[in-house]
Design a protein around this motif. Structure first.
Motif, PDB file in Angstrom:
ATOM      1  N   TYR A  40      81.469  26.607 108.639  1.00 14.07           N
ATOM      2  CA  TYR A  40      81.883  27.969 108.382  1.00 14.07           C
ATOM      3  C   TYR A  40      81.472  28.268 107.102  1.00 14.07           C
ATOM      4  N   SER A  41      80.656  29.514 106.767  1.00 19.27           N
ATOM      5  CA  SER A  41      79.987  29.741 105.536  1.00 19.27           C
ATOM      6  C   SER A  41      80.152  31.261 105.569  1.00 19.27           C
ATOM      7  N   TYR A  42      80.818  31.862 104.199  1.00 18.39           N
ATOM      8  CA  TYR A  42      80.972  33.242 103.976  1.00 18.39           C
ATOM      9  C   TYR A  42      80.681  33.379 102.561  1.00 18.39           C
ATOM     10  N   ASN A  43      79.693  34.287 102.122  1.00 18.71           N
ATOM     11  CA  ASN A  43      79.326  34.216 100.900  1.00 18.71           C
ATOM     12  C   ASN A  43      79.007  32.877  99.973  1.00 18.71           C
ATOM     13  N   SER A  46      81.139  27.183 101.797  1.00 11.23           N
ATOM     14  CA  SER A  46      81.199  26.642 102.997  1.00 11.23           C
ATOM     15  C   SER A  46      82.204  25.654 103.367  1.00 11.23           C
ATOM     16  N   THR A 127      74.549  31.346 105.782  1.00  7.25           N
ATOM     17  CA  THR A 127      75.613  31.753 105.548  1.00  7.25           C
ATOM     18  C   THR A 127      75.865  33.357 105.833  1.00  7.25           C
ATOM     19  N   THR A 128      77.065  33.662 106.015  1.00  5.14           N
ATOM     20  CA  THR A 128      77.389  35.237 106.078  1.00  5.14           C
ATOM     21  C   THR A 128      77.723  35.851 104.872  1.00  5.14           C
ATOM     22  N   ILE A 129      76.843  37.017 104.674  1.00  7.15           N
ATOM     23  CA  ILE A 129      77.150  37.705 103.296  1.00  7.15           C
ATOM     24  C   ILE A 129      77.953  39.106 103.532  1.00  7.15           C
ATOM     25  N   GLY A 130      79.142  38.975 102.960  1.00  7.81           N
ATOM     26  CA  GLY A 130      80.190  40.240 103.113  1.00  7.81           C
ATOM     27  C   GLY A 130      79.738  41.232 102.322  1.00  7.81           C
ATOM     28  N   GLY A 214      73.606  41.211 104.935  1.00  8.13           N
ATOM     29  CA  GLY A 214      75.259  41.246 104.987  1.00  8.13           C
ATOM     30  C   GLY A 214      75.727  42.271 105.899  1.00  8.13           C
ATOM     31  N   LEU A 215      77.054  42.150 105.970  1.00  8.53           N
ATOM     32  CA  LEU A 215      78.047  42.920 106.803  1.00  8.53           C
ATOM     33  C   LEU A 215      78.072  44.361 106.257  1.00  8.53           C
TER      34      LEU A 215
END
Length: 336
Positions: A40-43, A46, A127-130, A214-215
């Motif tokens: 799980y990786s956010y900004n 990780s 990764t997921t960019i917020g 990103g989101l």
């Protein structure tokens, strides 16, 4: 010879018991491996997560190893025999461009499960960019000045671009878009005193020509202000309307005073003849007067006689009969 037979039988017994113990150890229940293992990786923060292993007795512990694409050798990552079902990446794995593979297993005493490996993970790609954080919005008559903070700290070679979509908050949802690399930007050419909504999306472009979107941020709505010219126009319009109303009221009072007699004359109700007289005038042969006289005779009433004495020797007398529906007058002359 007779003494060796018991010794041999005893030795065979021990060997048989040892083989049974070995077979029993080999058939001991196997510990299940962790499931739902994923990174799980956010900004670019990780961690490795997995579902807990359930057993009837005892406390299950977990151990995590990692290896990189450059060094194909498993190493510990400060998550050895832990009770949690999550293991954060150490600082040594903060490099966004590294390819990392992780594995985890469950342990219960001396019994261990099989290793479960993850797919290769590259933070720069996976990764997921917020969305960015909106710090402030300043409204004017024709624009919105927006200040934002990027969702993560940039590194050398990174280039962030902000995709801004905005629209009027009406039944029509036609969107317009602008792009900017600044954290302080302005949405221009807006209508005054109009509610506008906007949302922002970050695009990360790296030196390796990767584009990571990103989101979308949650839509935020703000109303533009009224310009000074429009405000002055409204003030003048209100003043003119008030002045016109006052003039109309003054003219109305003047006309009432000037023509109050005419208005009073025309406001009087029309004169109407009583219905019984109107019927008599239409048909004089109807015995209306006789009916009135009979009604007057049948109804008892009081009489009033008035005697006038004039100059000379003549006197006049009259009597007046009054009731609700008829009158009778009689006069006599006396000479004294």
């Amino acid at each position: 010879m007779p003494c060796r037979a018991p010794l041999l039988s005893l030795l065979l017994l021990f060997l048989l018991l040892g083989s049974l113990r070995a077979s029993g150890a080999e058939s001991s229940p196997h510990l299940p491996a962790p499931k739902d293992v994923m990174v799980y990786s956010y900004n670019f923060r990780s961690s490795l997560r997995w579902s807990p292993v359930k057993v009837d007795r005892g406390l299950v512990l977990y151990t995590v190893h990692f290896k990189t694409g450059a060094f194909n050798q498993w190493d510990e990552m400060n998550c050895t025999r832990i009770t949690q079902t999550e293991c954060s990446f150490p600082w040594s794995l903060k490099e966004r461009r590294w390819t990392v593979v992780l594995r985890v297993r469950a342990e219960l005493g001396q019994v261990t499960s099989d290793w479960v490996e993850t797919d290769p993970f590259v933070a720069e790609r996976n990764t997921t960019i917020g969305p960015p954080k909106v710090n402030s919005v300043t409204e004017s008559s024709d624009s919105l000045l927006i200040s934002v903070t990027p969702p993560f700290g940039s590194e050398a070679g990174d280039f962030l671009q902000y995709h801004v979509s905005y629209w009027e908050n009406t039944t029509s949802t036609t969107k317009k878009a602008i792009k900017t690399s600044s954290t302080l930007f302005k949405i221009k050419s807006l209508k005054e005193w109009t509610l506008y909504c906007f949302e922002i999306q970050v695009e990360l472009m790296t030196h390796s020509d990767l584009h990571l979107f990103g989101l979308q941020s949650v839509p935020e709505c703000y109303r533009t202000k009224i310009s000074e010219a429009t405000r002055a126009g409204y003030i003048v319009l209100i003043f003119v309307l008030v002045l016109l109303f006052v003039n109309l009221v003054a003219v109305g009072f003047f006309l009432l005073w000037r023509y109050h007699k005419t208005i009073k004359y025309w406001s009087r109700p029309p004169l109407e003849i009583p219905s019984h007289f109107e019927e008599y005038l239409k048909d004089p042969s109807m015995p209306v007067l006789e009916m009135l006289d009979n009604y007057a005779e049948d109804d008892p009433h009081d009489s009033l006689s008035v005697v006038f004495r004039g100059e000379g020797s003549q006197a006049c007398g009259s009597s007046l009969d009054g009731q609700a529906h008829s009158h009778s007058i009689s006069s006599d002359s006396e000479v004294t």
